[in-house]
Design a protein around this motif. Structure first.
Motif, PDB file in Angstrom:
ATOM      1  N   GLY A  48       0.805  -1.201   0.000  1.00 22.98           N
ATOM      2  CA  GLY A  48       0.000   0.000   0.000  1.00 22.98           C
ATOM      3  C   GLY A  48       0.844   1.259   0.000  1.00 22.98           C
ATOM      4  N   PRO A  49       0.215   2.416  -0.132  1.00 24.21           N
ATOM      5  CA  PRO A  49       0.946   3.684  -0.233  1.00 24.21           C
ATOM      6  C   PRO A  49       1.741   4.033   1.016  1.00 24.21           C
ATOM      7  N   GLY A  50       1.367   3.476   2.171  1.00 17.75           N
ATOM      8  CA  GLY A  50       2.114   3.735   3.395  1.00 17.75           C
ATOM      9  C   GLY A  50       3.198   2.712   3.661  1.00 17.75           C
ATOM     10  N   GLY A  51       3.432   1.817   2.709  1.00 17.38           N
ATOM     11  CA  GLY A  51       4.454   0.796   2.874  1.00 17.38           C
ATOM     12  C   GLY A  51       3.956  -0.483   3.514  1.00 17.38           C
ATOM     13  N   GLU A  52       2.642  -0.571   3.787  1.00 13.80           N
ATOM     14  CA  GLU A  52       2.116  -1.799   4.379  1.00 13.80           C
ATOM     15  C   GLU A  52       2.109  -2.916   3.334  1.00 13.80           C
ATOM     16  N   LEU A  53       2.501  -4.103   3.764  1.00 16.31           N
ATOM     17  CA  LEU A  53       2.587  -5.253   2.867  1.00 16.31           C
ATOM     18  C   LEU A  53       1.251  -5.980   2.810  1.00 16.31           C
ATOM     19  N   HIS A  54       0.845  -6.366   1.622  1.00 15.74           N
ATOM     20  CA  HIS A  54      -0.367  -7.157   1.447  1.00 15.74           C
ATOM     21  C   HIS A  54       0.013  -8.638   1.431  1.00 15.74           C
ATOM     22  N   LEU A  55      -0.651  -9.416   2.260  1.00 18.42           N
ATOM     23  CA  LEU A  55      -0.396 -10.849   2.369  1.00 18.42           C
ATOM     24  C   LEU A  55      -1.726 -11.590   2.437  1.00 18.42           C
ATOM     25  N   ALA A  56      -1.703 -12.847   2.051  1.00 18.59           N
ATOM     26  CA  ALA A  56      -2.927 -13.638   2.043  1.00 18.59           C
ATOM     27  C   ALA A  56      -2.606 -15.080   2.403  1.00 18.59           C
ATOM     28  N   VAL A  57      -3.652 -15.827   2.738  1.00 13.67           N
ATOM     29  CA  VAL A  57      -3.527 -17.271   2.968  1.00 13.67           C
ATOM     30  C   VAL A  57      -4.389 -17.988   1.942  1.00 13.67           C
ATOM     31  N   HIS A  58      -3.778 -18.902   1.228  1.00 12.09           N
ATOM     32  CA  HIS A  58      -4.502 -19.699   0.242  1.00 12.09           C
ATOM     33  C   HIS A  58      -3.787 -21.027   0.033  1.00 12.09           C
ATOM     34  N   SER A  59      -4.458 -21.935  -0.618  1.00  3.77           N
ATOM     35  CA  SER A  59      -3.877 -23.203  -1.060  1.00  3.77           C
ATOM     36  C   SER A  59      -3.736 -23.166  -2.573  1.00  3.77           C
ATOM     37  N   PHE A  60      -2.936 -24.080  -3.084  1.00  3.79           N
ATOM     38  CA  PHE A  60      -2.908 -24.310  -4.526  1.00  3.79           C
ATOM     39  C   PHE A  60      -3.432 -25.714  -4.790  1.00  3.79           C
ATOM     40  N   ALA A  61      -4.421 -25.805  -5.670  1.00  2.49           N
ATOM     41  CA  ALA A  61      -5.019 -27.074  -6.049  1.00  2.49           C
ATOM     42  C   ALA A  61      -4.562 -27.403  -7.471  1.00  2.49           C
ATOM     43  N   VAL A  62      -3.973 -28.572  -7.629  1.00  2.00           N
ATOM     44  CA  VAL A  62      -3.269 -28.912  -8.868  1.00  2.00           C
ATOM     45  C   VAL A  62      -3.866 -30.176  -9.469  1.00  2.00           C
ATOM     46  N   GLU A  63      -4.221 -30.088 -10.739  1.00  2.00           N
ATOM     47  CA  GLU A  63      -4.641 -31.269 -11.482  1.00  2.00           C
ATOM     48  C   GLU A  63      -3.447 -31.763 -12.291  1.00  2.00           C
ATOM     49  N   ILE A  64      -2.940 -32.960 -11.954  1.00  2.00           N
ATOM     50  CA  ILE A  64      -1.705 -33.446 -12.564  1.00  2.00           C
ATOM     51  C   ILE A  64      -1.695 -34.974 -12.574  1.00  2.00           C
ATOM     52  N   ALA A  65      -1.287 -35.533 -13.696  1.00  2.00           N
ATOM     53  CA  ALA A  65      -1.113 -36.989 -13.835  1.00  2.00           C
ATOM     54  C   ALA A  65      -2.352 -37.753 -13.367  1.00  2.00           C
ATOM     55  N   GLY A  66      -3.528 -37.189 -13.654  1.00  2.00           N
ATOM     56  CA  GLY A  66      -4.766 -37.853 -13.293  1.00  2.00           C
ATOM     57  C   GLY A  66      -5.125 -37.771 -11.826  1.00  2.00           C
ATOM     58  N   GLU A  67      -4.408 -36.945 -11.065  1.00  2.00           N
ATOM     59  CA  GLU A  67      -4.674 -36.805  -9.632  1.00  2.00           C
ATOM     60  C   GLU A  67      -5.025 -35.365  -9.281  1.00  2.00           C
ATOM     61  N   ARG A  68      -5.752 -35.230  -8.188  1.00  2.00           N
ATOM     62  CA  ARG A  68      -6.054 -33.920  -7.615  1.00  2.00           C
ATOM     63  C   ARG A  68      -5.182 -33.749  -6.377  1.00  2.00           C
ATOM     64  N   VAL A  69      -4.300 -32.774  -6.445  1.00  2.00           N
ATOM     65  CA  VAL A  69      -3.298 -32.564  -5.404  1.00  2.00           C
ATOM     66  C   VAL A  69      -3.508 -31.190  -4.794  1.00  2.00           C
ATOM     67  N   LEU A  70      -3.528 -31.125  -3.474  1.00  2.00           N
ATOM     68  CA  LEU A  70      -3.670 -29.865  -2.752  1.00  2.00           C
ATOM     69  C   LEU A  70      -2.341 -29.546  -2.076  1.00  2.00           C
ATOM     70  N   VAL A  71      -1.833 -28.330  -2.312  1.00  2.00           N
ATOM     71  CA  VAL A  71      -0.581 -27.901  -1.690  1.00  2.00           C
ATOM     72  C   VAL A  71      -0.915 -26.933  -0.557  1.00  2.00           C
ATOM     73  N   ASP A  72      -0.715 -27.395   0.672  1.00  2.00           N
ATOM     74  CA  ASP A  72      -0.989 -26.674   1.913  1.00  2.00           C
ATOM     75  C   ASP A  72      -2.493 -26.464   2.103  1.00  2.00           C
ATOM     76  N   THR A  73      -2.881 -26.341   3.383  1.00  2.00           N
ATOM     77  CA  THR A  73      -4.314 -26.319   3.690  1.00  2.00           C
ATOM     78  C   THR A  73      -4.743 -25.146   4.561  1.00  2.00           C
ATOM     79  N   GLY A  74      -3.936 -24.100   4.631  1.00  2.00           N
ATOM     80  CA  GLY A  74      -4.379 -22.882   5.284  1.00  2.00           C
ATOM     81  C   GLY A  74      -4.549 -23.001   6.787  1.00  2.00           C
TER      82      GLY A  74
END
Length: 292
Positions: A48-74
């Motif tokens: 932001g304009p005052g130097g505050e950092l924007h951060l978030a919590v999320h997972s990544f859901a990946v479709e790969i090699a016929g599998e559904r893979v979740l990376v981290d769960t928040g």
């Protein structure tokens, strides 16, 4: 919901919560407003304009090699946490997962980059009898053997013990936790999905490298918390177990990625979340890549 295509691999960002503005100053104390101002490319998405950092919590859901893979769960719902921003959440994260095609019973693997409260919380949900049960009953949960061993040593502060008791130990008790030795050069888990050690933040942390059709991406875990660390890789987190190792890990990763087309997917980067690494002055910058 944002998503990116890496060859034949689809990656979805599954949002949980944005973090409050004061998080950045606590997490990255060296990222003062003056430091942030020097990296003017951070605004407006990442700072932001005052130097505050924007951060978030999320997972990544990946479709790969016929599998559904979740990376981290928040962080998870209904968890007792010392951090007020994480305590007793009530979000619609499961609905967001389902909307991406990752309803809990359809997830095949859950990859835990490291065992911190904001990466393991949705491992479990509270059952009617008050116990914590696996959220993803048909999945194998995986973390590094070195990570598991680290948390098994010595006395833990109560908040760490609470996190393990409600989000990790129930998975072990149900026989769903797999421990893997992550080789220095990486360990291929599935065709196109490789775990790469990124020690420092925790001893056994790993990043996830995806590759398909001549394209690649890296899911950071917490070896990079925020894009400001590209401008100065020496900026460390207040919760790094081994700060010097964390700097070496981060610097090495950014050096390898600089000037390539490999997508960097930040585990706490706010939207647009993804980008490519470019050299910038004495450090680097993130050139955002919008979702598909």
């Amino acid at each position: 919901m944002s998503s990116w295509q890496i060859g034949d691999i689809t990656v979805h960002r599954i949002d949980e919560i944005p973090l409050p503005p004061e998080t950045g100053a606590w997490l990255l104390p060296g990222a003062t407003p003056e430091v942030v101002a020097r990296a003017d490319w951070l605004g407006p998405s990442f700072a932001g304009p005052g130097g505050e950092l924007h951060l978030a919590v999320h997972s990544f859901a990946v479709e790969i090699a016929g599998e559904r893979v979740l990376v981290d769960t928040g962080i998870g719902n209904g968890k007792t946490r010392a951090n007020p921003a994480w305590h007793d959440l009530d979000t619609d994260y499961p609905a967001r997962l389902a909307a991406a095609g990752f309803a809990p019973e359809r997830v095949d693997r859950v990859l835990l980059t490291h065992l911190h409260a904001d990466h393991v919380g949705w491992n479990t949900t509270r059952a009617a009898d008050g116990s914590w049960r696996p959220t993803f009953p048909n999945a194998r949960y995986l973390t590094a053997r070195a990570e598991d061993a680290h948390w098994a040593q010595g006395e833990l502060e109560p908040s760490r013990r609470q996190m393990l008791d409600d989000s990790v130990e129930p998975i072990r008790a149900h026989g769903l936790l797999d421990l893997v030795d992550v080789a220095e050069g990486g360990t291929e888990l599935l065709p196109g999905l490789t775990l790469v050690p990124t020690p420092g933040h925790t001893p056994g942390q790993f990043a996830v490298v995806l590759s398909s059709g001549g394209r690649s991406a890296v899911i950071t875990g917490d070896c990079v918390h925020h894009p400001v660390q590209l401008s100065d890789p020496a900026l460390g987190s207040c919760v790094d177990v081994d700060p010097a190792a964390a700097v070496r890990t981060r610097t090495g990763l950014l050096e390898r990625l600089a000037g390539t087309d490999t997508l960097l997917l930040g585990s706490h980067f706010p939207a647009p979340t993804a980008g490519v690494v470019r050299r910038h002055g004495e450090g680097y910058r993130l050139e955002p890549v919008p979702s598909a």
